[in-house]
Write a protein that holds these residues in place. Sequence first.
Motif, PDB file in Angstrom:
ATOM      1  N   SER A 182       0.854  -1.195   0.000  1.00  0.00           N
ATOM      2  CA  SER A 182       0.000   0.000   0.000  1.00  0.00           C
ATOM      3  C   SER A 182       0.884   1.237   0.000  1.00  0.00           C
ATOM      4  O   SER A 182       1.993   1.213   0.544  1.00  0.00           O
ATOM      5  CB  SER A 182      -0.889   0.014   1.247  1.00  0.00           C
ATOM      6  OG  SER A 182      -1.474   1.292   1.456  1.00  0.00           O
ATOM      7  N   PRO A 183       0.407   2.338  -0.582  1.00  0.00           N
ATOM      8  CA  PRO A 183       1.108   3.613  -0.382  1.00  0.00           C
ATOM      9  C   PRO A 183       1.083   3.993   1.093  1.00  0.00           C
ATOM     10  O   PRO A 183       0.248   3.511   1.866  1.00  0.00           O
ATOM     11  CB  PRO A 183       0.278   4.608  -1.209  1.00  0.00           C
ATOM     12  CG  PRO A 183      -0.501   3.765  -2.167  1.00  0.00           C
ATOM     13  CD  PRO A 183      -0.765   2.473  -1.456  1.00  0.00           C
ATOM     14  N   PRO A 184       1.998   4.856   1.541  1.00  0.00           N
ATOM     15  CA  PRO A 184       1.945   5.331   2.928  1.00  0.00           C
ATOM     16  C   PRO A 184       0.570   5.908   3.255  1.00  0.00           C
ATOM     17  O   PRO A 184      -0.078   6.522   2.404  1.00  0.00           O
ATOM     18  CB  PRO A 184       3.029   6.415   2.971  1.00  0.00           C
ATOM     19  CG  PRO A 184       3.964   6.064   1.867  1.00  0.00           C
ATOM     20  CD  PRO A 184       3.118   5.466   0.791  1.00  0.00           C
ATOM     21  N   VAL A 185       0.139   5.712   4.492  1.00  0.00           N
ATOM     22  CA  VAL A 185      -1.207   6.146   4.880  1.00  0.00           C
ATOM     23  C   VAL A 185      -1.384   7.655   4.725  1.00  0.00           C
ATOM     24  O   VAL A 185      -2.517   8.139   4.569  1.00  0.00           O
ATOM     25  CB  VAL A 185      -1.522   5.702   6.323  1.00  0.00           C
ATOM     26  CG1 VAL A 185      -1.611   4.180   6.411  1.00  0.00           C
ATOM     27  CG2 VAL A 185      -0.486   6.241   7.316  1.00  0.00           C
ATOM     28  N   GLN A 186      -0.282   8.414   4.756  1.00  0.00           N
ATOM     29  CA  GLN A 186      -0.390   9.866   4.553  1.00  0.00           C
ATOM     30  C   GLN A 186      -0.945  10.206   3.166  1.00  0.00           C
ATOM     31  O   GLN A 186      -1.498  11.289   2.966  1.00  0.00           O
ATOM     32  CB  GLN A 186       0.978  10.540   4.702  1.00  0.00           C
ATOM     33  CG  GLN A 186       1.535  10.541   6.112  1.00  0.00           C
ATOM     34  CD  GLN A 186       2.457   9.381   6.368  1.00  0.00           C
ATOM     35  OE1 GLN A 186       2.247   8.284   5.885  1.00  0.00           O
ATOM     36  NE2 GLN A 186       3.511   9.619   7.141  1.00  0.00           N
ATOM     37  N   TYR A 187      -0.793   9.283   2.214  1.00  0.00           N
ATOM     38  CA  TYR A 187      -1.165   9.574   0.826  1.00  0.00           C
ATOM     39  C   TYR A 187      -2.426   8.850   0.371  1.00  0.00           C
ATOM     40  O   TYR A 187      -2.922   9.101  -0.731  1.00  0.00           O
ATOM     41  CB  TYR A 187      -0.019   9.198  -0.118  1.00  0.00           C
ATOM     42  CG  TYR A 187       1.275   9.916   0.156  1.00  0.00           C
ATOM     43  CD1 TYR A 187       1.289  11.239   0.597  1.00  0.00           C
ATOM     44  CD2 TYR A 187       2.495   9.279  -0.018  1.00  0.00           C
ATOM     45  CE1 TYR A 187       2.471  11.900   0.853  1.00  0.00           C
ATOM     46  CE2 TYR A 187       3.690   9.930   0.230  1.00  0.00           C
ATOM     47  CZ  TYR A 187       3.676  11.239   0.677  1.00  0.00           C
ATOM     48  OH  TYR A 187       4.859  11.891   0.929  1.00  0.00           O
ATOM     49  N   THR A 188      -2.960   7.944   1.184  1.00  0.00           N
ATOM     50  CA  THR A 188      -4.099   7.166   0.720  1.00  0.00           C
ATOM     51  C   THR A 188      -5.406   7.956   0.829  1.00  0.00           C
ATOM     52  O   THR A 188      -5.527   8.889   1.631  1.00  0.00           O
ATOM     53  CB  THR A 188      -4.245   5.856   1.514  1.00  0.00           C
ATOM     54  OG1 THR A 188      -4.480   6.154   2.894  1.00  0.00           O
ATOM     55  CG2 THR A 188      -3.002   4.986   1.371  1.00  0.00           C
ATOM     56  N   VAL A 189      -6.377   7.567   0.028  1.00  0.00           N
ATOM     57  CA  VAL A 189      -7.690   8.205   0.030  1.00  0.00           C
ATOM     58  C   VAL A 189      -8.399   7.974   1.360  1.00  0.00           C
ATOM     59  O   VAL A 189      -9.034   8.882   1.912  1.00  0.00           O
ATOM     60  CB  VAL A 189      -8.551   7.669  -1.133  1.00  0.00           C
ATOM     61  CG1 VAL A 189      -9.978   8.221  -1.055  1.00  0.00           C
ATOM     62  CG2 VAL A 189      -7.917   8.012  -2.483  1.00  0.00           C
ATOM     63  N   THR A 190      -8.279   6.760   1.901  1.00  0.00           N
ATOM     64  CA  THR A 190      -8.989   6.417   3.133  1.00  0.00           C
ATOM     65  C   THR A 190      -8.250   6.845   4.392  1.00  0.00           C
ATOM     66  O   THR A 190      -8.819   6.827   5.488  1.00  0.00           O
ATOM     67  CB  THR A 190      -9.214   4.894   3.213  1.00  0.00           C
ATOM     68  OG1 THR A 190      -7.938   4.232   3.278  1.00  0.00           O
ATOM     69  CG2 THR A 190      -9.996   4.385   2.009  1.00  0.00           C
ATOM     70  N   GLY A 191      -6.970   7.220   4.251  1.00  0.00           N
ATOM     71  CA  GLY A 191      -6.156   7.511   5.416  1.00  0.00           C
ATOM     72  C   GLY A 191      -5.731   6.249   6.150  1.00  0.00           C
ATOM     73  O   GLY A 191      -5.141   6.309   7.230  1.00  0.00           O
ATOM     74  N   LYS A 192      -6.024   5.122   5.558  1.00  0.00           N
ATOM     75  CA  LYS A 192      -5.621   3.831   6.097  1.00  0.00           C
ATOM     76  C   LYS A 192      -4.876   3.058   5.014  1.00  0.00           C
ATOM     77  O   LYS A 192      -4.793   3.494   3.863  1.00  0.00           O
ATOM     78  CB  LYS A 192      -6.836   3.046   6.590  1.00  0.00           C
ATOM     79  CG  LYS A 192      -7.604   3.756   7.716  1.00  0.00           C
ATOM     80  CD  LYS A 192      -8.745   2.919   8.237  1.00  0.00           C
ATOM     81  CE  LYS A 192      -9.570   3.685   9.270  1.00  0.00           C
ATOM     82  NZ  LYS A 192      -8.785   4.058  10.456  1.00  0.00           N
ATOM     83  N   ALA A 193      -4.353   1.887   5.386  1.00  0.00           N
ATOM     84  CA  ALA A 193      -3.517   1.124   4.449  1.00  0.00           C
ATOM     85  C   ALA A 193      -4.309   0.070   3.693  1.00  0.00           C
ATOM     86  O   ALA A 193      -3.728  -0.828   3.095  1.00  0.00           O
ATOM     87  CB  ALA A 193      -2.355   0.471   5.185  1.00  0.00           C
ATOM     88  N   PHE A 194      -5.641   0.186   3.702  1.00  0.00           N
ATOM     89  CA  PHE A 194      -6.475  -0.680   2.875  1.00  0.00           C
ATOM     90  C   PHE A 194      -7.570   0.168   2.243  1.00  0.00           C
ATOM     91  O   PHE A 194      -7.850   1.291   2.675  1.00  0.00           O
ATOM     92  CB  PHE A 194      -7.067  -1.847   3.685  1.00  0.00           C
ATOM     93  CG  PHE A 194      -7.940  -1.422   4.840  1.00  0.00           C
ATOM     94  CD1 PHE A 194      -9.304  -1.257   4.687  1.00  0.00           C
ATOM     95  CD2 PHE A 194      -7.379  -1.186   6.086  1.00  0.00           C
ATOM     96  CE1 PHE A 194     -10.103  -0.864   5.751  1.00  0.00           C
ATOM     97  CE2 PHE A 194      -8.164  -0.790   7.159  1.00  0.00           C
ATOM     98  CZ  PHE A 194      -9.533  -0.633   6.992  1.00  0.00           C
TER      99      PHE A 194
END
Length: 544
Positions: A182-194
């Motif tokens: 997963s991308p780092p959580v700082q960059y994800t849409v959900t703010g999580k790693a899934f």
Amino acid sequence: MSAILRFRDSASPAKVPLGKKPVAGSRLFLSGLVLLAAASSTNGQSAKPSVGVAVKTVTVQLDDAKTYQTIDNFSASDAWACQFVGQWPAAKKEAMADLLFSTEDKAGGQPKGIGLSMWRFNIGAGSTQQGEQSGIRDEWHRAESFMLPDGRYDWTRQAGQVWFLQAAKKRGVKQFLGFLNSPPVQYTVTGKAFAEGGKTNLAPANYEPLATFIANVVQGVKKTTGITFDYISPVNEPQWDWSDPKQEGSPFRNEEIAGVTKALNTALVAQQLPTKILLTEAGKINYLFATEDKPNRGEQINAFFSPTAASTYVGNLPSVAHTVAAHSYFTTSPYTQAVATRQQLAAKVATVDKLTFWQSEYCILGDNAGEINGNKRDLGMDAALYLARTIHMDLAVANAAAWQWWLAISPYDYKDGLIYIDKTKEDGNYQVSKMLWALGNYSRYLRPGAVRVDARIDQASANDNQLLVSAYKNVTGKQLITVVVNSASTPTDLRLTLSQKKIGAVRTYTTSATADLQPGAVVKAGQLVHLAPRSITTLVSDIR
């Protein structure tokens, strides 16, 4: 999409088809293996036949002038246990590192380990720092990130994994790969790693920040350990939805993968890094050459390596490896169908000039058409023989240049580990599976640069479907390595012949119910080599 999800919790830690329950207690039936004579070869061991047991003689014709793929590496990953095991007492983690990486021999020629030639390092997304708020219930499925919330980096993180990275280098491993689930959580849409709802968990605006993060990690690991990742794999199994919080993961469509790849190529070039980008870690090998049930996520060879695919073509970028990677999950049974699928793959790869294929992740997963079930550990030969069959198919039919296992070390009651441990963070016991040694029959002797050569079994023996054989010459071209999987419950005598040349004395290394890469007595040139029942045997000989 919800056809397949990863299940990595303590009860069922690997991928299984959704809506399909594993068949408990299913057994492995290898006696009916179909031998692909045109692409396979046979190999054996030098034990003495049991008194009163009829032993057949099989001839294998080798031709080192007819060659196929060049071997790049054999590998396994540090997910997820190495983050903890790397901080266990020194004696235990050093012993496990020896088992995975060592190419040394003990007294008498017994190998200390299986000599993996590459190591896969999981670059975490930061779910560990989120703790329970990450949504990932099993702490062992979370992963640290080197990046702090404010964008700074802490290179003391992922310390257990870094220990194994350095242990691999210390034992002679020369190739390293960093992969992201997963991308780092700082960059994800959900703010999580899934992800959520099967939607890609990375907005296009964050392609460049993700690329910069990856390049910074390559630089940071290089500065702190002296190890430069030879490869970066930025996406993992993009066909799956990754909306179930079992582990870090995100789906990606082909155009999104192309966007990430272009941004990462720019970042690696800007930082003058030699690291190559590995695509695509497809969830199963079919997606490399077919759409199947995944529009915009299949036909990935065409998407990324055909110039006619204007919007997604990345094969001309300087940092992109001319390699396409996929996982052998859900394609290994029944044998005839598995062979046909790999023939399709090999034919498709051959349409792109100098493109190579890597099998980049596998463990025994699902119910495998009733042949063997992924549930429950199996430290014995059933799992080892099934694994050896799969490796054989990938190398001898699909022309895989690399073969890579999933969890090097597993705490789970599943057929996903080479080494099994107690699920304890600070200390515990470990057990070695026959799967480790079965992989070692290949990885320990097929070193980078080895070339597969033609190997054909005599027709009478091919018809009984008991032996699988592949053969290779080492990088100097002066040594022949033959690997034989004998799934039968009876022994076999093997005669090796080499077109226009002679084979010298043979040294055997056998994995069976009672042996772990056990060296046999040297067999003089021209003499029969004895193969034990239910064994995997590597034959090493000089070419005269």
